[in-house]
Design an enzyme around this catalytic site. Structure first.
Site, PDB file in Angstrom:
ATOM      1  N   ASN A  23       0.800  -1.232   0.000  1.00  0.00           N
ATOM      2  CA  ASN A  23       0.000   0.000   0.000  1.00  0.00           C
ATOM      3  C   ASN A  23       0.829   1.276   0.000  1.00  0.00           C
ATOM      4  OD1 ASN A  23       0.338  -1.070   2.887  1.00  0.00           O
ATOM      5  ND2 ASN A  23      -0.110   1.102   3.215  1.00  0.00           N
ATOM      6  N   GLY A  38       6.652  -0.745  -2.080  1.00  0.00           N
ATOM      7  CA  GLY A  38       5.677  -1.816  -2.321  1.00  0.00           C
ATOM      8  C   GLY A  38       4.587  -1.340  -3.268  1.00  0.00           C
ATOM      9  N   SER A  44      18.792  -3.795   2.639  1.00  0.00           N
ATOM     10  CA  SER A  44      19.122  -2.369   2.748  1.00  0.00           C
ATOM     11  C   SER A  44      20.638  -2.210   2.828  1.00  0.00           C
ATOM     12  CB  SER A  44      18.500  -1.834   4.043  1.00  0.00           C
ATOM     13  OG  SER A  44      19.059  -0.592   4.399  1.00  0.00           O
ATOM     14  N   TYR A  70      17.490  -2.597  13.416  1.00  0.00           N
ATOM     15  CA  TYR A  70      17.135  -2.538  11.986  1.00  0.00           C
ATOM     16  C   TYR A  70      18.238  -3.202  11.145  1.00  0.00           C
ATOM     17  CZ  TYR A  70      15.826  -0.695   7.384  1.00  0.00           C
ATOM     18  OH  TYR A  70      15.471  -0.577   6.047  1.00  0.00           O
TER      19      TYR A  70
HETATM   20  N1  NAP Z   1      13.020   3.831   1.654  1.00  0.00           N
HETATM   21  C1  NAP Z   1      14.318   3.515   1.721  1.00  0.00           C
HETATM   22  O1  NAP Z   1      15.205   4.352   1.494  1.00  0.00           O
HETATM   23  C2  NAP Z   1      14.732   2.114   2.065  1.00  0.00           C
HETATM   24  C3  NAP Z   1      16.102   1.846   2.169  1.00  0.00           C
HETATM   25  C4  NAP Z   1      16.504   0.547   2.420  1.00  0.00           C
HETATM   26  C5  NAP Z   1      15.579  -0.456   2.550  1.00  0.00           C
HETATM   27  N2  NAP Z   1      14.244  -0.181   2.477  1.00  0.00           N
HETATM   28  C6  NAP Z   1      13.286  -1.277   2.647  1.00  0.00           C
HETATM   29  O2  NAP Z   1      12.236  -1.172   1.712  1.00  0.00           O
HETATM   30  C7  NAP Z   1      11.074  -1.829   2.204  1.00  0.00           C
HETATM   31  C8  NAP Z   1       9.843  -0.974   1.950  1.00  0.00           C
HETATM   32  O3  NAP Z   1       9.908   0.202   2.731  1.00  0.00           O
HETATM   33  P1  NAP Z   1       9.463   1.647   2.202  1.00  0.00           P
HETATM   34  O4  NAP Z   1      10.673   2.461   2.124  1.00  0.00           O
HETATM   35  O5  NAP Z   1       8.590   1.519   1.023  1.00  0.00           O
HETATM   36  O6  NAP Z   1       8.645   2.169   3.486  1.00  0.00           O
HETATM   37  P2  NAP Z   1       7.103   2.482   3.740  1.00  0.00           P
HETATM   38  O7  NAP Z   1       6.604   3.482   2.757  1.00  0.00           O
HETATM   39  O8  NAP Z   1       7.027   2.808   5.184  1.00  0.00           O
HETATM   40  O9  NAP Z   1       6.380   1.099   3.439  1.00  0.00           O
HETATM   41  C9  NAP Z   1       6.504   0.008   4.315  1.00  0.00           C
HETATM   42  C10 NAP Z   1       5.336  -0.920   4.095  1.00  0.00           C
HETATM   43  O10 NAP Z   1       5.451  -2.014   5.010  1.00  0.00           O
HETATM   44  C11 NAP Z   1       4.200  -2.163   5.644  1.00  0.00           C
HETATM   45  N3  NAP Z   1       4.308  -2.821   6.944  1.00  0.00           N
HETATM   46  C12 NAP Z   1       4.959  -2.406   8.052  1.00  0.00           C
HETATM   47  N4  NAP Z   1       4.755  -3.255   9.062  1.00  0.00           N
HETATM   48  C13 NAP Z   1       3.941  -4.233   8.596  1.00  0.00           C
HETATM   49  C14 NAP Z   1       3.349  -5.371   9.157  1.00  0.00           C
HETATM   50  N5  NAP Z   1       3.501  -5.695  10.436  1.00  0.00           N
HETATM   51  N6  NAP Z   1       2.571  -6.159   8.376  1.00  0.00           N
HETATM   52  C15 NAP Z   1       2.354  -5.850   7.084  1.00  0.00           C
HETATM   53  N7  NAP Z   1       2.863  -4.767   6.502  1.00  0.00           N
HETATM   54  C16 NAP Z   1       3.654  -3.962   7.244  1.00  0.00           C
HETATM   55  C17 NAP Z   1       3.656  -0.748   5.780  1.00  0.00           C
HETATM   56  O11 NAP Z   1       2.285  -0.758   6.079  1.00  0.00           O
HETATM   57  P3  NAP Z   1       1.557   0.553   6.744  1.00  0.00           P
HETATM   58  O12 NAP Z   1       1.298   1.492   5.624  1.00  0.00           O
HETATM   59  O13 NAP Z   1       0.309  -0.029   7.337  1.00  0.00           O
HETATM   60  O14 NAP Z   1       2.491   1.112   7.763  1.00  0.00           O
HETATM   61  C18 NAP Z   1       3.978  -0.248   4.388  1.00  0.00           C
HETATM   62  O15 NAP Z   1       3.032  -0.721   3.464  1.00  0.00           O
HETATM   63  C19 NAP Z   1      11.349  -2.130   3.678  1.00  0.00           C
HETATM   64  O16 NAP Z   1      11.660  -3.499   3.811  1.00  0.00           O
HETATM   65  C20 NAP Z   1      12.580  -1.289   3.989  1.00  0.00           C
HETATM   66  O17 NAP Z   1      13.380  -1.858   5.009  1.00  0.00           O
HETATM   67  C21 NAP Z   1      13.798   1.092   2.229  1.00  0.00           C
END
Ligand code: NAP
Length: 306
Positions: A25, A29, A152, A179
């Site tokens: 969402n 993702g 990450s 983390y």
């Molecule tokens: N953004 C970056 O720069 C970055 C860097 C390195 C790695 N990552 C990795 O990329 C991935 C995606 O993160 P993002 O950056 O897109 O962050 P985000 O926008 O915060 O998205 C995270 C997603 O995970 C969901 N989530 C969290 N806890 C959950 C649970 N218990 N059950 C089901 N869903 C859950 C969130 O749902 P809600 O909307 O309900 O909270 C949201 O849909 C993560 O694994 C993160 O570690 C991101």
């Protein structure tokens, strides 16, 4: 001659493919669900909050009204929810081409999941470990299927302390320490899963990806005071968009050239931004003994045996 950048245009036609994206969402993702749907896949947008999931689905349908997106409830911080979601998938699906384990949380306080696990290891690793194990029959039934885990750059600072993985026996809890450990666990799991597939001649791949630094809601937990909020906003403004940041995990999911245990990340300076290429990971992530220990510990904790 300059090398071609891998972009959305490189995604093959995905008609007939079944794909699950956890945390579909928001952020990376959401962009992944959108790209897969635009290319014709049937996509399960797995999310913990159905309202947010439905909103995301409607947003994508504005671009592709015929997009085949199913919103389904999945809370990775609850083993019961993971089991219920998997049972539904097993009932409704006969194939699964890609399981994109994307959902994640970062730098949360030292809180627990429903099953008493440290929240970041519990959500980012154990939840996905259980999910993958439950869905294994579908993955095995789909020749060439893939499990893609999202790690990450922070995995490089991660350390597996097998005496105290959950910070319960005196190991000092720091949000980013937990983390980094969870993101190292994502890679150890990927490489062990690939060995598992190979040892059993299973026609599936385990692949990993990282998005560099991408502008999403991931850093929300940092925003505990107005100053940090300001710093966080400033940092996000300098990051690449989630649409570009999602390309490594999209490539890992669909590029016909991907091989087992490949790791994709951005091609720019320090892998912080850019277009997806195969990248290296830390020596700790390649430690086979740690991978085996983590696997056995995860089986004990989740009760999910492969
Ligand atoms: N953004 C970056 O720069 C970055 C860097 C390195 C790695 N990552 C990795 O990329 C991935 C995606 O993160 P993002 O950056 O897109 O962050 P985000 O926008 O915060 O998205 C995270 C997603 O995970 C969901 N989530 C969290 N806890 C959950 C649970 N218990 N059950 C089901 N869903 C859950 C969130 O749902 P809600 O909307 O309900 O909270 C949201 O849909 C993560 O694994 C993160 O570690 C991101």
């Amino acid at each position: 001659m300059t090398k071609q950048k891998w972009t959305f245009e490189n995604i093959p036609d995905l008609k007939g493919k079944y794909i699950i994206v956890t945390g579909g969402n928001s952020g990376l993702g959401y962009e992944s669900v959108k790209a897969f749907a635009l290319k014709g896949a049937r996509v399960v947008l797995a999310c913990r909050n159905m309202e947010k999931g439905e909103k995301a689905r409607l947003e994508i349908l504005k671009e592709k009204p015929t997009g085949d997106i199913l919103v389904m409830q999945l809370d990775l911080a609850s083993l019961a929810s993971v089991k219920a979601f998997s049972d539904k998938m097993m009932q409704e699906f006969e194939q699964l081409d890609v399981l994109l384990n994307n959902a994640g949380i970062m730098a949360t306080p030292n809180v627990k999941t429903a099953d008493g696990f440290e929240a970041q290891l519990g959500t980012n690793h154990l939840g996905h470990f259980a999910l993958t194990g439950h869905l294994l029959p579908l993955l095995k039934a789909t020749p060439g299927s893939r499990v893609v885990n999202v790690s990450s750059l922070a995995h490089k600072g991660g350390k597996m302390d097998f005496n105290d993985l959950m910070f319960e026996k005196g190991r000092k809890f720091r949000p980013m320490r937990a983390y980094g450990q969870s993101k190292l666990a994502n890679l150890l799991f990927t490489y062990e899963l690939q060995r598992y597939f190979e040892a059993r001649n299973i026609n599936s791949l385990a692949v990993a990806a990282h998005p560099g630094g991408s502008n999403t809601r991931l850093a929300n937990h940092f925003e505990t005071n107005p100053f940090m909020e300001w710093v966080s906003k400033l940092a996000r403004g300098a990051m690449q968009s989630a649409a570009i940041g999602a390309l490594p995990q999209i490539r890992a999911s669909v590029d016909p050239g991907a091989q087992g245990a490949d790791y994709y990340g951005p091609d720019g300076l320090g892998e912080i931004f850019g277009h997806p290429v195969k990248v290296g990971s830390s020596a700790a992530s390649r430690n086979k003994e740690d991978a085996r220990q983590l696997w056995e510990w995860s089986v004990r904790k989740t009760g999910v045996a492969y």
